[in-house]
Design a protein around this motif. Structure first.
Motif, PDB file in Angstrom:
ATOM      1  N   LEU B  34      -8.699 -25.311 -23.754  1.00 29.46           N
ATOM      2  CA  LEU B  34      -7.638 -26.296 -23.934  1.00 29.46           C
ATOM      3  C   LEU B  34      -8.097 -27.703 -23.531  1.00 29.46           C
ATOM      4  O   LEU B  34      -7.610 -28.694 -24.069  1.00 29.46           O
ATOM      5  CB  LEU B  34      -6.410 -25.881 -23.116  1.00 29.46           C
ATOM      6  N   LEU B  36     -10.989 -28.896 -24.176  1.00 31.32           N
ATOM      7  CA  LEU B  36     -11.677 -29.435 -25.348  1.00 31.32           C
ATOM      8  C   LEU B  36     -10.679 -29.760 -26.461  1.00 31.32           C
ATOM      9  O   LEU B  36     -10.740 -30.829 -27.078  1.00 31.32           O
ATOM     10  CB  LEU B  36     -12.723 -28.424 -25.857  1.00 31.32           C
ATOM     11  N   VAL B  37      -9.742 -28.834 -26.691  1.00 32.83           N
ATOM     12  CA  VAL B  37      -8.777 -29.011 -27.784  1.00 32.83           C
ATOM     13  C   VAL B  37      -7.974 -30.304 -27.610  1.00 32.83           C
ATOM     14  O   VAL B  37      -7.660 -30.986 -28.582  1.00 32.83           O
ATOM     15  CB  VAL B  37      -7.840 -27.788 -27.868  1.00 32.83           C
ATOM     16  N   THR B  38      -7.631 -30.636 -26.375  1.00 29.95           N
ATOM     17  CA  THR B  38      -6.801 -31.815 -26.139  1.00 29.95           C
ATOM     18  C   THR B  38      -7.622 -33.090 -25.999  1.00 29.95           C
ATOM     19  O   THR B  38      -7.064 -34.162 -25.780  1.00 29.95           O
ATOM     20  CB  THR B  38      -5.958 -31.641 -24.861  1.00 29.95           C
ATOM     21  N   SER B  39      -8.947 -32.985 -26.114  1.00 34.24           N
ATOM     22  CA  SER B  39      -9.806 -34.143 -25.848  1.00 34.24           C
ATOM     23  C   SER B  39     -10.168 -34.896 -27.116  1.00 34.24           C
ATOM     24  O   SER B  39     -10.319 -34.300 -28.185  1.00 34.24           O
ATOM     25  CB  SER B  39     -11.089 -33.684 -25.153  1.00 34.24           C
TER      26      SER B  39
END
Lengths: 614, 614
Positions: B34, B36-39
């Motif tokens: 998460l 990475l996904v939100t970055s």
């Protein structure tokens, strides 16, 4: 029934507690021993204060660790009890709470307990008082209410009865049928607490997480109905240990507590309240019933300094519809969505100031709100203006009730004829308010749940933790059965200095999000950028096909799916302390895209950081 | 061993997390999906940042809900896995964490799991990566590490191993002996978390309450030693989900995390630290060992504006003993108690600024503190001055180490000859520092426990909740085995505007409290008034005899008793942000009068209210 509350439920000095309890409208209170021990008020001072405030002192509590002990210890315990009985005489209290022994009990067996409790009853009688024996859920030998009653029945002394505490009974999952077998006059006292369902050791659960009725998961209306059926004549009394209430404002907590009892009495049909605006008789039985509310009637915004709110509304496709006849307020509309920009509100930041809800009968809704101890807002009203009563919610947002006049909200006539902005274009396809998310102060989150549940007739759904970069956001949603109203109440993390004020948001529905987003961008709106990694993950998780993924990516639309349907959504950039979400629900999707909340929270913080470095 | 930490342990954006992890000295990290996904950082950005920071990416995690599913679901899961394997190739990560299925598993039986996990291993191998399979404690069919290992063993594929997570293993109370049966090369990864002992459902416990090693109750040194013995060669990695760490400062949390691993490695004898000042090899095995510290060497106070501190020290029976040769600081002494009033510290309120501790070897103690990532305080020192190294504690108080020179503290020579105050009288009988209570910021309370435990060699005792009028005060005490040092670390309630800063306090011992109190009052000291109700309750609780009760009442002395002895204590009025307690221990009494804390807290608030109305 008479209402009462234990002083341990709220914070402050004993003097403050008594004043707050009286102000909230309670009839009496349980005096928690430590509150007296730590007080500079003498017992006689306490009596005279209580008399002045019109409060009865219903119980002295707790007396602990009495029965099941050695003869030596028993002699010491009797001495201790006699001291307390004399103190009760000074205080004019006739009933003492005795908790079943959790600590010093070393000798099991009912015979010894009967012997020792019998001696205590005789001593109480000699001192003109009586003892209410309560089984603590973690009592060493006595831990169930039917066991406690069995001992009391065998002793059969007029100065000894039982105290039934909903926490100790419901936390063990005890069968409630035995309540009916206890004669009402032997139920000396009843203590009420709700609780969230937790799989925690019962002592910690009891000491830290109790809630007022309606704020947790138990059916206390049934519990109270059983007591009434058994013939119980004493007060309904709240005993709630809660870490947050302990540090809250005592006046706020006492009012919240009193509201919970009023709703509970209504639900137990032991009281007559004005019918709820929802028109449902059994508010706390946990069965969702049809709510008469037709949903959001309007959203009122405080514009802050500058014109950012007007610019955003214009980009969203709202059209100025008219100015208020007396106030410096303008109405913006689009299909069924009405936004009032009230320039009389002069705070520096744009913010959600009020929510309007449409009800079938304003006067009945207001009467219910008043009976539930919410404050009606003073409102100067011209005589030709619509009835529009307002109340203050725990987070400071105002709520107004209004009716419908044929096809239009009845308050619409307060606004003058439209003065169309030549710059405004056609609708962007926004049809109605989908939901509103309000950030709650952490101290008042449980109170807010009871507030919206009891006053607006909403039904609470389960809570969710949303992982934000700066901590967990705890969210609970409340809805009407037809989903005409959806509210999300969020408690945000406390991290001093970093985004310490999370914005509220208003979610608007469209039947075609791609068209709406295209129109918004054409009007100059900037939407919250979504990271590329999100779409790569979405592609891995859901086999939507590359065309769909690329369309979502191109429009920076977030996507969620449940077993009923799909949810597509985008966010505007925040305007002060508010931002807008545009959503499209297909099928029967019933959530709020919670899986995407971390993406939204991180993207908002990234924007915030970028603004700081710009 | 190499050290690693999961990005989910700390707060902030992925970029901030990586910088904080590198600054704290970790070798690598587990990339939480998460994060990475939100970055906004692309996988390639993450690689180049990590390279620049000298960090390896040790694990991609988590991959969930794979095995035990229907053929349709299995096909979708394989597709999802392949996406993630390709992503891992972009990130240069060779190992993925696979958690046992908790959600979608519908088909029980090892045969199916072996079949599906085997296919995953082959797919991983084809993509040049490997899979570490971990049994979640709440897994639907696979919930124990030996079950997970049994499946992996049967599949016998080089791209499939196990991940051993201390939380999932210890929370279930699993037998650890089977760890020795797993070949080291099949233990692909190890994740470490401590936890407080709680009787809570294991999912909530895991998601909210994990702690870094040494901050909870588990023997992780033994766990690590077993891994090493089994031949595990990978990194020791922390995976801690904690609501507080999630909202803390990422740099502070990362340093705390790194400290916990350094101590753990030492305890597991897998690393060589400078010997602790306590001279004990096994810091985390839970066995208290003798501490070489001879106790408190001095207390340094910031005087604030005005002379209140001097007045109070004089009333307490302290005598000015000399001025510092270079600084604007004065030493006050009485028997073994030395108080430095440092006028170079210019804050407005009196406060505890520093604690001095006597150790056997300052250089060793300082080297240990540095190895444990505490910052040495810069100190300008004349060449004839004593070695006196200082470090900063989590709450901002400074700690100095000093040695003893024969009978006197070696730093004493820094102070010039006594300049006796003609007004000062004889000693009031105070002999030594009994304990010091420091209020901790709630965000840093767990860190503080590890700090004092690891750096000063203190042993932590159980926590207590003290009921204050404005909320619960959570207190933990740390002691040396000989009780030469007793520290109480308190987390106080947050109630904006009401006593939001709780004072620290210094407790001083006397062998005759009545004589000391009499002397204090004769010198004009005002002690905290104790309510009469307290003595009535004391009389009821303990059969001390009316003479003793009346003596205590006359002197306003608080009383407590445990199975070893008695404790008598009084409090001075606060001076700014500090107050003094005078205590007398008899027999082996080992507590702090916790039962009386609510009385003290209420009395202090009553005084505060009175001052506001005066």
């Amino acid at each position: 029934m008479r209402s009462s509350i234990a002083t341990v439920c709220i914070s402050g000095s004993l003097g403050d507690k008594l004043t707050a309890i009286a102000d909230a409208g309670f009839d009496g209170y349980e005096l928690f021993e430590l509150d007296l021990v730590t007080s500079r008020l003498s017992p006689e001072d306490v009596v005279s204060r209580s008399t002045d405030l019109g409060l009865s002192i219903d119980l002295y509590q707790p007396f602990r660790d009495f029965e099941g002990v050695t003869p030596d210890q028993f002699a010491r315990n009797l001495r201790r009890a006699e001291h307390k009985f004399r103190l009760m005489n000074r205080l004019g209290i006739d009933t003492m709470l005795l908790c079943s022994n959790v600590g010093t009990a070393s000798l099991p067996g009912d015979a010894l307990a009967i012997d020792q409790l019998g001696a205590l009853a005789a001593l109480a009688d000699a001192n003109g008082v009586r003892v209410a024996y309560e089984a603590l859920a973690w009592g060493k030998f006595v831990s169930t209410y039917d066991h406690a009653w069995n001992l009391v029945k065998q002793i059969d002394h007029p100065a000894l009865g039982v105290c039934l505490d909903s926490f100790h009974i419901l936390s063990r999952g005890s069968d409630l049928d035995a309540i009916a077998t206890i004669p009402g006059e032997k139920i000396f006292f009843c203590q009420l607490a709700d609780a969230p369902l937790m799989n925690l050791d019962v002592l910690s659960w009891s000491r830290h997480y109790r809630l007022f009725p309606g704020e947790g998961n138990w059916d206390l209306a049934d519990f109270v109905a059983r007591l009434v059926h058994a013939g119980y004549q004493g007060p309904l009394s709240l005993e709630v240990f809660n870490d947050v209430f302990r540090q809250g404002d005592p006046w706020v907590t006492a009012r919240d507590a009193r509201r919970s009892l009023v709703v509970l009495e209504d639900a137990a049909r032991a009281a007559r309240l004005p019918a709820p605006s929802a028109g449902r008789p059994d508010l706390l039985t946990g069965l969702p019933t049809v709510d008469a509310s037709r949903g959001f009637s309007f959203i009122e915004l405080q514009p802050g300094t500058g014109t950012a709110v007007d610019v955003t509304l214009n980009q969203l496709g709202f059209t100025p519809r008219g100015k208020h006849q007396r106030k410096n307020a303008e109405l913006w509309s689009q299909n069924d969505v009405h936004v009032v920009v009230n320039h009389d509100l002069t705070g520096p930041q744009p913010q959600v100031a009020a929510l309007g809800f449409e009800v079938t009968n304003v006067q009945r809704a207001s009467a219910r709100a008043v009976a539930l101890r919410s404050h009606l807002l003073p409102r100067d009203r011209a005589c030709d203006e619509d009835v529009l009563d307002g109340i203050l919610t725990p987070d400071g947002t105002e709520v107004y009730f209004s009716e419908r006049d044929g096809d239009t909200p009845s308050w619409l006539s307060e606004f003058g004829p439209a003065d169309p902005d030549p710059a405004s274009g056609p609708s962007t396809g926004i049809t109605h308010v989908d939901h509103v998310a309000l950030v709650q102060p952490w101290q008042r989150a449980d109170e807010a749940v009871l507030f919206y549940q009891s006053i607006l007739g909403l039904v609470v759904s389960d809570g969710l933790d949303l992982a934000g970069e700066a901590g967990l956001v705890r969210s609970r949603s409340l809805v009407t059965a037809d989903r005409g109203i959806r509210l999300a109440l969020n408690v945000t993390p406390v991290q001093p200095g970093v985004m310490d004020v999370y914005p509220n948001h208003v979610a608007l529905h469209t039947d075609d999000l791609i068209a709406t987003v295209t129109a918004l961008r054409a009007r100059g709106a900037r939407l919250l950028p979504i990271p590329q990694n999100y779409y790569d993950d979405l592609d891995a998780r859901l086999d939507l096909g590359s065309e769909v993924i690329e369309t979502l990516r191109a429009h920076e639309i977030l996507f969620d799916r449940d077993e009923h349907g799909d949810f597509l959504h985008v966010y505007t950039m925040p305007v002060g302390q508010v931002f807008f979400e545009i959503v499209q629900r297909t099928g029967g999707y019933d959530g709020y895209g919670a899986a995407n909340a971390p993406v939204r929270l991180a993207a908002q913080r990234a924007e915030e950081r970028q603004q700081h470095t710009d």
